[in-house]
Design an enzyme around this catalytic site. Sequence first.
Site, PDB file in Angstrom:
ATOM      1  N   LYS A 151       1.568  -3.353  10.262  1.00  0.00           N
ATOM      2  CA  LYS A 151       2.718  -2.670   9.671  1.00  0.00           C
ATOM      3  C   LYS A 151       2.391  -1.182   9.644  1.00  0.00           C
ATOM      4  O   LYS A 151       1.702  -0.710   8.755  1.00  0.00           O
ATOM      5  CB  LYS A 151       2.961  -3.192   8.247  1.00  0.00           C
ATOM      6  CG  LYS A 151       4.370  -2.995   7.694  1.00  0.00           C
ATOM      7  CD  LYS A 151       4.749  -1.583   7.429  1.00  0.00           C
ATOM      8  CE  LYS A 151       3.895  -0.837   6.429  1.00  0.00           C
ATOM      9  NZ  LYS A 151       4.356   0.614   6.333  1.00  0.00           N
ATOM     10  N   GLU A 173      -9.524   1.818   3.164  1.00  0.00           N
ATOM     11  CA  GLU A 173      -9.845   3.197   3.551  1.00  0.00           C
ATOM     12  C   GLU A 173      -8.849   4.079   2.817  1.00  0.00           C
ATOM     13  O   GLU A 173      -7.688   4.176   3.213  1.00  0.00           O
ATOM     14  CB  GLU A 173      -9.737   3.364   5.062  1.00  0.00           C
ATOM     15  CG  GLU A 173     -10.791   2.615   5.846  1.00  0.00           C
ATOM     16  CD  GLU A 173     -12.161   3.249   5.732  1.00  0.00           C
ATOM     17  OE1 GLU A 173     -13.119   2.690   6.253  1.00  0.00           O
ATOM     18  OE2 GLU A 173     -12.270   4.340   5.120  1.00  0.00           O
ATOM     19  N   LEU A 174      -9.284   4.721   1.737  1.00  0.00           N
ATOM     20  CA  LEU A 174      -8.343   5.315   0.790  1.00  0.00           C
ATOM     21  C   LEU A 174      -8.478   6.842   0.742  1.00  0.00           C
ATOM     22  O   LEU A 174      -8.982   7.468   1.663  1.00  0.00           O
ATOM     23  CB  LEU A 174      -8.550   4.668  -0.577  1.00  0.00           C
ATOM     24  CG  LEU A 174      -8.463   3.120  -0.580  1.00  0.00           C
ATOM     25  CD1 LEU A 174      -8.693   2.565  -1.980  1.00  0.00           C
ATOM     26  CD2 LEU A 174      -7.144   2.643  -0.006  1.00  0.00           C
ATOM     27  N   CYS A 182      -7.821  12.641   5.550  1.00  0.00           N
ATOM     28  CA  CYS A 182      -8.480  12.066   4.374  1.00  0.00           C
ATOM     29  C   CYS A 182      -9.851  12.682   4.134  1.00  0.00           C
ATOM     30  O   CYS A 182     -10.354  12.681   3.026  1.00  0.00           O
ATOM     31  CB  CYS A 182      -8.634  10.571   4.562  1.00  0.00           C
ATOM     32  SG  CYS A 182      -9.567  10.139   6.029  1.00  0.00           S
ATOM     33  N   GLU A 213      -5.858  15.359  -4.233  1.00  0.00           N
ATOM     34  CA  GLU A 213      -5.887  15.537  -2.782  1.00  0.00           C
ATOM     35  C   GLU A 213      -4.673  16.376  -2.385  1.00  0.00           C
ATOM     36  O   GLU A 213      -3.535  15.953  -2.540  1.00  0.00           O
ATOM     37  CB  GLU A 213      -5.826  14.162  -2.132  1.00  0.00           C
ATOM     38  CG  GLU A 213      -6.072  14.096  -0.673  1.00  0.00           C
ATOM     39  CD  GLU A 213      -6.070  12.657  -0.183  1.00  0.00           C
ATOM     40  OE1 GLU A 213      -5.269  11.841  -0.680  1.00  0.00           O
ATOM     41  OE2 GLU A 213      -6.880  12.332   0.695  1.00  0.00           O
TER      42      GLU A 213
HETATM   43  N1  LIG Z   1      -9.884   6.685   4.210  1.00  0.00           N
HETATM   44  C1  LIG Z   1      -9.245   6.795   5.363  1.00  0.00           C
HETATM   45  O1  LIG Z   1      -9.735   6.404   6.430  1.00  0.00           O
HETATM   46  C2  LIG Z   1      -7.866   7.389   5.381  1.00  0.00           C
HETATM   47  C3  LIG Z   1      -7.315   7.717   6.622  1.00  0.00           C
HETATM   48  C4  LIG Z   1      -6.025   8.274   6.650  1.00  0.00           C
HETATM   49  C5  LIG Z   1      -5.318   8.500   5.463  1.00  0.00           C
HETATM   50  N2  LIG Z   1      -5.900   8.157   4.287  1.00  0.00           N
HETATM   51  C6  LIG Z   1      -5.183   8.408   3.035  1.00  0.00           C
HETATM   52  O2  LIG Z   1      -3.802   8.041   3.164  1.00  0.00           O
HETATM   53  C7  LIG Z   1      -2.996   8.904   2.363  1.00  0.00           C
HETATM   54  C8  LIG Z   1      -1.911   9.534   3.217  1.00  0.00           C
HETATM   55  O3  LIG Z   1      -1.225   8.542   3.936  1.00  0.00           O
HETATM   56  P1  LIG Z   1       0.154   7.964   3.392  1.00  0.00           P
HETATM   57  O4  LIG Z   1       0.941   9.005   2.700  1.00  0.00           O
HETATM   58  O5  LIG Z   1       0.786   7.206   4.506  1.00  0.00           O
HETATM   59  O6  LIG Z   1      -0.370   6.915   2.283  1.00  0.00           O
HETATM   60  P2  LIG Z   1       0.457   5.779   1.545  1.00  0.00           P
HETATM   61  O7  LIG Z   1      -0.521   5.028   0.761  1.00  0.00           O
HETATM   62  O8  LIG Z   1       1.663   6.338   0.881  1.00  0.00           O
HETATM   63  O9  LIG Z   1       1.005   4.836   2.743  1.00  0.00           O
HETATM   64  C9  LIG Z   1       0.099   4.188   3.586  1.00  0.00           C
HETATM   65  C10 LIG Z   1       0.781   2.945   4.156  1.00  0.00           C
HETATM   66  O10 LIG Z   1       1.067   2.066   3.078  1.00  0.00           O
HETATM   67  C11 LIG Z   1       2.449   1.700   3.101  1.00  0.00           C
HETATM   68  N3  LIG Z   1       2.843   1.445   1.718  1.00  0.00           N
HETATM   69  C12 LIG Z   1       3.334   2.307   0.806  1.00  0.00           C
HETATM   70  N4  LIG Z   1       3.555   1.670  -0.370  1.00  0.00           N
HETATM   71  C13 LIG Z   1       3.205   0.367  -0.177  1.00  0.00           C
HETATM   72  C14 LIG Z   1       3.200  -0.807  -0.989  1.00  0.00           C
HETATM   73  N5  LIG Z   1       3.605  -0.780  -2.269  1.00  0.00           N
HETATM   74  N6  LIG Z   1       2.767  -1.978  -0.451  1.00  0.00           N
HETATM   75  C15 LIG Z   1       2.363  -2.030   0.841  1.00  0.00           C
HETATM   76  N7  LIG Z   1       2.330  -0.962   1.661  1.00  0.00           N
HETATM   77  C16 LIG Z   1       2.755   0.219   1.157  1.00  0.00           C
HETATM   78  C17 LIG Z   1       3.127   2.869   3.763  1.00  0.00           C
HETATM   79  O11 LIG Z   1       4.367   2.473   4.303  1.00  0.00           O
HETATM   80  C18 LIG Z   1       2.115   3.223   4.841  1.00  0.00           C
HETATM   81  O12 LIG Z   1       2.272   2.373   5.944  1.00  0.00           O
HETATM   82  C19 LIG Z   1      -3.938   9.961   1.802  1.00  0.00           C
HETATM   83  O13 LIG Z   1      -4.327   9.617   0.486  1.00  0.00           O
HETATM   84  C20 LIG Z   1      -5.140   9.874   2.729  1.00  0.00           C
HETATM   85  O14 LIG Z   1      -6.333  10.316   2.124  1.00  0.00           O
HETATM   86  C21 LIG Z   1      -7.159   7.625   4.201  1.00  0.00           C
HETATM   87  O1  LIG Z   2      -7.310  10.922   7.731  1.00  0.00           O
HETATM   88  C1  LIG Z   2      -8.390  10.384   7.902  1.00  0.00           C
HETATM   89  C2  LIG Z   2      -8.774   9.883   9.251  1.00  0.00           C
HETATM   90  O2  LIG Z   2      -9.808   8.962   9.101  1.00  0.00           O
HETATM   91  C3  LIG Z   2      -9.003  11.018  10.176  1.00  0.00           C
HETATM   92  S1  LIG Z   2     -10.475  11.033  11.076  1.00  0.00           S
HETATM   93  O3  LIG Z   2     -10.943   9.632  11.261  1.00  0.00           O
HETATM   94  O4  LIG Z   2     -11.454  11.847  10.348  1.00  0.00           O
HETATM   95  O5  LIG Z   2     -10.119  11.656  12.387  1.00  0.00           O
END
Ligand SMILES: NC(=O)c1ccc[n+]([C@@H]2O[C@H](COP(=O)([O-])OP(=O)(O)OC[C@H]3O[C@@H](n4cnc5c(N)ncnc54)[C@H](O)[C@@H]3O)[C@@H](O)[C@H]2O)c1
Ligand SMILES: O=C[C@H](O)CS(=O)(=O)O
Length: 494
Positions: free
Chosen positions: A188, A264-265, A298, A395
């Site tokens: 998804k 991965e948050l 992230c 963040e």
């Molecule tokens: N740790 C990592 O590897 C990593 C990598 C990329 C992004 N991130 C984090 O992701 C965040 C930014 O991405 P974002 O805005 O898409 O995050 P988000 O948590 O809002 O959404 C992520 C995914 O979850 C879905 N989602 C939202 N609410 C949901 C629910 N209640 N139940 C199930 N799915 C749901 C969204 O549609 C999307 O597909 C930042 O906090 C960033 O740090 C972490």
């Molecule tokens: O947003 C976080 C992703 O993990 C980016 S990367 O893996 O550092 O390129």
Amino acid sequence: MIASTLSDRLNDKDLAVDAALVAGRWLKTAPSGKTFTVTNPSTGETLADLPDLGSKEADQAIDAAYEAQKDWAARTSKERSAVLRRLHDLMVDNADDLAIILTAEMGKPLAEARGEILYGASYVEWFAEEAKRVYGDIIPGHQGDKRVVVLKQPVGVVASITPWNFPNAMMARKMAPALAVGCAFVAKPAELTPLSALAMGVLAERAGLPRGLFSVLTTTDSATMGKTFCSHDKVRKLSFTGSTRVGKILMKQAAEQVMRTSMELGGNAPFIVFNDADLDAAVEGAMISKYRNNGQTCVCANRIYVQSGVYDAFAAKLVDAVKALHVGDGFEDGIDAGPLINQAAVEKVQDHIADATQKGATLAVGGSPHQRGGTYFEPTVLTGVTSDMAIAREETFGPVAPLFAFDGVDDVIAKANDTEFGLAAYFYAKDLAQVWRVAEALEYGMVGVNTGIISNEMAPFGGVKQSGQGREGSKYGIDDYLEIKYVCLGSIEA
Ligand SMILES: NC(=O)c1ccc[n+]([C@@H]2O[C@H](COP(=O)([O-])OP(=O)(O)OC[C@H]3O[C@@H](n4cnc5c(N)ncnc54)[C@H](O)[C@@H]3O)[C@@H](O)[C@H]2O)c1
Ligand SMILES: O=C[C@H](O)CS(=O)(=O)O
């Protein structure tokens, strides 16, 4: 519908798909008739209309995945490896088109988008190789007639939920290990950027992935999709990348059936510059860590701590480098930063800047919406930032570099660790003893020393504390998709 402004850019127009991949079928229309649009954040134009799916389609995808996974797991690791290798080669061969689709729906500069495609492909290549190295154990028996055998088997049907900021790589680094060991994969993607995942569905079919093994579900109702994934008795694992807020929701839902999760948050990375640092290298590292993907990453530097002996010199150099950044449409040449993903992202950046300046920080450069309008924003540097400001605890996820001054090593380690997050941290220093001490003292899953970019397929990517659980990439990443089975063989008489 796929907009001609997107399809006209593509060499292979079949890679831009306005249908979801559900149980081996391309579904252009949801049974509900509901649709949603995908827009280009640079221009606001509509790129595609997609079916807005619900729990029934998720059930169909999961049931198909469950059946397809049996045969897939029965194939040899070499056979699975060969399919993944073909998928990798297809990603590389079609990298230009995949990058165009990614830039169109997410906004990052085309060169960065192409880099992301190759980064995603590197995980597919890595796990095509790792597929053949899933070893068990033979343990000396605890009794004369016993033999102890350890098997590693695929966890089963994996559900995946991924974010918008790296719409190819975040899914690729989940589907690759999952498929490599014999799992099925139901994805998804983020509703803001689903086209990149759908293009992977096209390539997966071309690579020879069995029908039904891999689904891509498009929906605006992520909450329902997540609940369906977490409550379905044929789903054995949920792999999530996104915010800590949503990660907590999903962990609670998954707990109902003790489902395995990888999380991965969010992050709040400290970036520390010591007096003995190579300042030019530190500025270069801060620039790539902070402004890659326009700060929508992230692992980007979220707090920049500079030791007092070099604070002014570092700040001046960083401001000069930030002033040289070019902001514009990701399809234009020479662009360093595209738009932010949406207006909410702009407002969060503005809130952090306003809060900091009201509490005494100084705006050294930038600080306002870009003259191009829309969701473009000026790359920004704040000086005189202190830990009572929101930007120190939250963040930002945007192009704002807040500079904090510090004196002692113990003081900056305490400040760097004073957060619920623990994903990535960075520091620049030369003294070897101090490098070891600081690297060991930082409470983060990943630490960059004298570098601002650490992500690669050979290293274990992941966080501690509220930045998540599990690892992606490296020899460790495959374990997230395996179950260990212990077989005790008895009555083996001498
Ligand atoms: N740790 C990592 O590897 C990593 C990598 C990329 C992004 N991130 C984090 O992701 C965040 C930014 O991405 P974002 O805005 O898409 O995050 P988000 O948590 O809002 O959404 C992520 C995914 O979850 C879905 N989602 C939202 N609410 C949901 C629910 N209640 N139940 C199930 N799915 C749901 C969204 O549609 C999307 O597909 C930042 O906090 C960033 O740090 C972490
Ligand atoms: O947003 C976080 C992703 O993990 C980016 S990367 O893996 O550092 O390129």
